[in-house]
Design a protein around this motif. Structure first.
Motif, PDB file in Angstrom:
ATOM      1  N   TYR A 130      46.699  46.308  37.809  1.00 37.52           N
ATOM      2  CA  TYR A 130      46.438  45.088  38.552  1.00 37.52           C
ATOM      3  C   TYR A 130      44.943  44.782  38.507  1.00 37.52           C
ATOM      4  O   TYR A 130      44.154  45.350  39.265  1.00 37.52           O
ATOM      5  CB  TYR A 130      46.920  45.212  39.992  1.00 37.52           C
ATOM      6  CG  TYR A 130      46.595  43.990  40.826  1.00 37.52           C
ATOM      7  CD1 TYR A 130      46.647  42.713  40.263  1.00 37.52           C
ATOM      8  CD2 TYR A 130      46.229  44.100  42.150  1.00 37.52           C
ATOM      9  CE1 TYR A 130      46.346  41.590  41.009  1.00 37.52           C
ATOM     10  CE2 TYR A 130      45.925  42.987  42.909  1.00 37.52           C
ATOM     11  CZ  TYR A 130      45.986  41.734  42.330  1.00 37.52           C
ATOM     12  OH  TYR A 130      45.679  40.619  43.060  1.00 37.52           O
ATOM     13  N   ILE A 131      44.574  43.882  37.639  1.00 41.14           N
ATOM     14  CA  ILE A 131      43.183  43.460  37.507  1.00 41.14           C
ATOM     15  C   ILE A 131      42.933  42.344  38.509  1.00 41.14           C
ATOM     16  O   ILE A 131      43.475  41.248  38.379  1.00 41.14           O
ATOM     17  CB  ILE A 131      42.879  42.986  36.075  1.00 41.14           C
ATOM     18  CG1 ILE A 131      43.132  44.120  35.086  1.00 41.14           C
ATOM     19  CG2 ILE A 131      41.434  42.493  35.968  1.00 41.14           C
ATOM     20  CD1 ILE A 131      42.977  43.708  33.627  1.00 41.14           C
ATOM     21  N   ARG A 132      42.122  42.656  39.506  1.00 43.74           N
ATOM     22  CA  ARG A 132      41.868  41.698  40.582  1.00 43.74           C
ATOM     23  C   ARG A 132      40.856  40.636  40.164  1.00 43.74           C
ATOM     24  O   ARG A 132      40.913  39.492  40.624  1.00 43.74           O
ATOM     25  CB  ARG A 132      41.347  42.439  41.833  1.00 43.74           C
ATOM     26  CG  ARG A 132      41.230  41.546  43.059  1.00 43.74           C
ATOM     27  CD  ARG A 132      42.594  41.161  43.579  1.00 43.74           C
ATOM     28  NE  ARG A 132      42.537  40.187  44.670  1.00 43.74           N
ATOM     29  CZ  ARG A 132      42.506  38.873  44.501  1.00 43.74           C
ATOM     30  NH1 ARG A 132      42.517  38.359  43.288  1.00 43.74           N
ATOM     31  NH2 ARG A 132      42.473  38.071  45.539  1.00 43.74           N
TER      32      ARG A 132
ATOM     33  N   PRO B  83      50.753  47.920  44.238  1.00 41.68           N
ATOM     34  CA  PRO B  83      49.777  48.872  43.688  1.00 41.68           C
ATOM     35  C   PRO B  83      48.739  49.288  44.727  1.00 41.68           C
ATOM     36  O   PRO B  83      48.287  48.477  45.538  1.00 41.68           O
ATOM     37  CB  PRO B  83      49.126  48.085  42.553  1.00 41.68           C
ATOM     38  CG  PRO B  83      49.269  46.658  42.950  1.00 41.68           C
ATOM     39  CD  PRO B  83      50.592  46.574  43.665  1.00 41.68           C
ATOM     40  N   SER B  84      48.370  50.556  44.695  1.00 40.03           N
ATOM     41  CA  SER B  84      47.316  51.028  45.580  1.00 40.03           C
ATOM     42  C   SER B  84      45.951  50.868  44.932  1.00 40.03           C
ATOM     43  O   SER B  84      44.927  50.971  45.607  1.00 40.03           O
ATOM     44  CB  SER B  84      47.540  52.507  45.930  1.00 40.03           C
ATOM     45  OG  SER B  84      47.332  53.332  44.790  1.00 40.03           O
ATOM     46  N   VAL B  85      45.942  50.613  43.619  1.00 41.51           N
ATOM     47  CA  VAL B  85      44.685  50.494  42.872  1.00 41.51           C
ATOM     48  C   VAL B  85      44.495  49.055  42.408  1.00 41.51           C
ATOM     49  O   VAL B  85      45.346  48.507  41.692  1.00 41.51           O
ATOM     50  CB  VAL B  85      44.670  51.438  41.650  1.00 41.51           C
ATOM     51  CG1 VAL B  85      43.354  51.274  40.879  1.00 41.51           C
ATOM     52  CG2 VAL B  85      44.853  52.884  42.088  1.00 41.51           C
ATOM     53  N   HIS B  86      43.413  48.447  42.820  1.00 43.41           N
ATOM     54  CA  HIS B  86      43.006  47.142  42.328  1.00 43.41           C
ATOM     55  C   HIS B  86      41.768  47.342  41.457  1.00 43.41           C
ATOM     56  O   HIS B  86      40.891  48.139  41.788  1.00 43.41           O
ATOM     57  CB  HIS B  86      42.697  46.182  43.472  1.00 43.41           C
ATOM     58  CG  HIS B  86      43.920  45.679  44.171  1.00 43.41           C
ATOM     59  ND1 HIS B  86      43.886  44.647  45.096  1.00 43.41           N
ATOM     60  CD2 HIS B  86      45.223  46.056  44.078  1.00 43.41           C
ATOM     61  CE1 HIS B  86      45.117  44.411  45.540  1.00 43.41           C
ATOM     62  NE2 HIS B  86      45.936  45.261  44.940  1.00 43.41           N
ATOM     63  N   VAL B  87      41.694  46.597  40.368  1.00 41.62           N
ATOM     64  CA  VAL B  87      40.641  46.803  39.370  1.00 41.62           C
ATOM     65  C   VAL B  87      39.756  45.572  39.252  1.00 41.62           C
ATOM     66  O   VAL B  87      40.252  44.438  39.232  1.00 41.62           O
ATOM     67  CB  VAL B  87      41.250  47.124  37.984  1.00 41.62           C
ATOM     68  CG1 VAL B  87      40.145  47.329  36.944  1.00 41.62           C
ATOM     69  CG2 VAL B  87      42.141  48.357  38.062  1.00 41.62           C
ATOM     70  N   VAL B  88      38.460  45.801  39.186  1.00 36.47           N
ATOM     71  CA  VAL B  88      37.509  44.740  38.860  1.00 36.47           C
ATOM     72  C   VAL B  88      36.807  45.152  37.572  1.00 36.47           C
ATOM     73  O   VAL B  88      36.159  46.208  37.517  1.00 36.47           O
ATOM     74  CB  VAL B  88      36.465  44.532  39.977  1.00 36.47           C
ATOM     75  CG1 VAL B  88      35.433  43.487  39.536  1.00 36.47           C
ATOM     76  CG2 VAL B  88      37.144  44.080  41.259  1.00 36.47           C
TER      77      VAL B  88
ATOM     78  N   THR C 150      42.538  51.927  46.665  1.00 41.26           N
ATOM     79  CA  THR C 150      41.359  52.183  45.836  1.00 41.26           C
ATOM     80  C   THR C 150      40.941  50.937  45.081  1.00 41.26           C
ATOM     81  O   THR C 150      41.776  50.281  44.448  1.00 41.26           O
ATOM     82  CB  THR C 150      41.645  53.308  44.815  1.00 41.26           C
ATOM     83  OG1 THR C 150      42.029  54.495  45.508  1.00 41.26           O
ATOM     84  CG2 THR C 150      40.414  53.593  43.964  1.00 41.26           C
ATOM     85  N   LEU C 151      39.665  50.613  45.163  1.00 41.73           N
ATOM     86  CA  LEU C 151      39.097  49.538  44.354  1.00 41.73           C
ATOM     87  C   LEU C 151      38.314  50.193  43.218  1.00 41.73           C
ATOM     88  O   LEU C 151      37.325  50.898  43.458  1.00 41.73           O
ATOM     89  CB  LEU C 151      38.178  48.654  45.182  1.00 41.73           C
ATOM     90  CG  LEU C 151      37.542  47.461  44.444  1.00 41.73           C
ATOM     91  CD1 LEU C 151      38.625  46.488  43.985  1.00 41.73           C
ATOM     92  CD2 LEU C 151      36.529  46.743  45.334  1.00 41.73           C
ATOM     93  N   LEU C 152      38.758  49.981  42.006  1.00 44.35           N
ATOM     94  CA  LEU C 152      38.157  50.613  40.828  1.00 44.35           C
ATOM     95  C   LEU C 152      37.285  49.615  40.086  1.00 44.35           C
ATOM     96  O   LEU C 152      37.767  48.588  39.600  1.00 44.35           O
ATOM     97  CB  LEU C 152      39.255  51.134  39.895  1.00 44.35           C
ATOM     98  CG  LEU C 152      38.799  51.792  38.600  1.00 44.35           C
ATOM     99  CD1 LEU C 152      37.987  53.049  38.881  1.00 44.35           C
ATOM    100  CD2 LEU C 152      40.001  52.110  37.697  1.00 44.35           C
TER     101      LEU C 152
END
Length: 424
Positions: free
Chosen positions: A161-163, A85-90, A4-6
């Motif tokens: 995890y803030i991408r 992590p399955s979730v990466h955050v922008v 997931t890209l959040l």
């Protein structure tokens, strides 16, 4: 495992839930088509008070973000959110929201555990002879070691995890002096025009120039006077003088009375202004601004974090109208102070200034001043660059996505890849 890209949107000073209009949904739709293997989610951080200490605001946002990501990681069935992590955050912030985003990234980075690749060789993180399990000790500030350390893979140990941080017209280096200078020049021009209009009106109504020592009727002014109710013409004369003075006295008295009666409200207003000025006070601390940008850029080098600022600028037609301020400050009118290296580069090349991150110029051909361009950035009817800014943002984020992480994404059972990209 589903990935997931959040996208998290944070409004700026005195912003609201409507700051971004439809931009979050529009951007999510474009990214869903560009990145079909992963789920794209878009969420706006609920409206918050832009007052008080900035650090307190960052702490609240960080806690909210952690809860949001934990819920998604649990829903995805992630075995180890910190290692894989399955979730990466922008983080997408407008104006001061971009500073909140940068501060949150730096705060998360300071909480980073030791890189797993160096764990086995680091005896300082193991117990001596009692066979106890090793414990994780915090790293020194990753910013301080950025200049000497080679790129590592430890960024995946961030949680959340803030991408990347994608800012929109965030004054990372301060607000441009031109915002005040050009505005003052325009007001001076308006004042000059108003003076001329008043002078013309005073002549029409039979009064001397407002610049004279006293306002007095002009001889033979009856020819210029307005017609009376009976069709005749009558000069204002003494009655006009009394009306003028009486109106002025009434206005002053009314203002004084209102100020007296609303003393408590005025005091409350000062307290309100002070608390909000505390929130934006960081914009006046130049050294702090520089360090923040340099710290984020250091993470782009050591941890591969993405960082860009889409800054607004006025059309050249508007900029060319400036006379005095433009001669001193230059014709490029922006809300933010922009690095010199970014100003010199070709806009088509992306205006990348590596020492200060990527700065991308977004020209608003409709807005008449910097503040209007700043506040209407996400309103298509007031910013014709809106529909060009969307694919630029899509391409920027897509370039930041970790390819290995993306390719390993597996859709949830019974769900086709690329579906389920809904707003949360």
């Amino acid at each position: 495992m589903k990935k997931t890209l959040l996208l998290v949107f944070i409004h700026g000073f005195k912003g609201s839930d409507h700051t971004f209009n439809n931009f979050p949904q529009d951007l999510r739709a474009l990214l869903s088509n560009a990145l079909p293997k992963i789920e794209i989610l878009s969420v706006q951080y609920p409206q918050f008070e832009t007052r008080g200490d900035l650090n307190q605001c960052v702490a609240k946002f960080k806690e909210w973000l952690q809860d949001k990501v934990i819920d998604l990681e649990v829903a995805n069935g992630t075995p180890s959110p910190t290692v894989d992590p399955s979730v990466h955050v922008v983080l997408c912030g407008h104006s001061m929201g971009g500073i909140v985003a940068a501060e949150t990234l730096l705060s998360v980075a300071k909480d980073e555990p030791l890189p797993s690749q160096s764990w086995a060789n680091d005896t300082t993180n193991t117990t001596t002879a009692d066979g106890a399990r090793p414990v994780t000790l915090p790293l020194e500030d990753p910013i301080e070691r950025a200049s000497s350390a080679p790129p590592v893979e430890s960024s995946r140990l961030f949680f959340p995890y803030i991408r990347a941080v994608l800012a929109f017209d965030t004054p990372y280096l301060g607000i441009s002096p031109g915002v005040l200078a050009h505005g003052a020049e325009e007001h001076i021009n308006q004042a000059s025009a108003a003076y001329k209009a008043f002078d013309t009106a005073s002549q029409f109504f039979g009064w001397g120039s407002p610049g004279g020592s006293s306002a007095r009727p002009i001889p033979n002014a009856s020819a210029k006077a307005l017609p009376a109710a009976d069709g005749s013409t009558t000069a204002w004369g003494t009655w006009g003088k009394y009306a003028m003075y009486g109106g002025a006295i009434a206005a002053v008295a009314g203002a004084a009375g209102a100020a007296y009666l609303n003393y408590n409200q005025i005091q409350e207003g000062l307290l309100w202004a002070g608390s909000h000025l505390e929130f934006v006070g960081c914009l006046a601390r130049g050294a702090e601004l520089q360090k923040r940008v340099e710290s984020v850029v250091a993470l782009t080098k050591t941890h591969g974090i993405g960082f860009a600022n889409f800054y607004g600028a006025l059309d050249e037609k508007i900029s060319s109208k400036t006379q005095y301020a433009g001669a001193v400050l230059g014709q490029d009118r922006t809300f933010c102070v922009v690095p010199k290296a970014a100003r010199k580069q070709d806009p088509a090349a992306g205006n990348t200034s590596r020492s200060k991150g990527a700065w991308v110029k977004c020209v608003n051909s409709v807005a008449s001043d910097e503040l209007k361009a700043h506040t209407s950035m996400f309103a298509p009817q007031w910013n014709r660059d809106y529909h060009a800014m969307l694919p630029r943002a899509r391409d920027q984020i897509a370039a930041w996505v970790d390819n290995e992480w993306y390719e390993s994404s597996m859709p949830a059972e019974g769900q086709a890849a690329g579906l389920g990209a809904t707003e949360v």
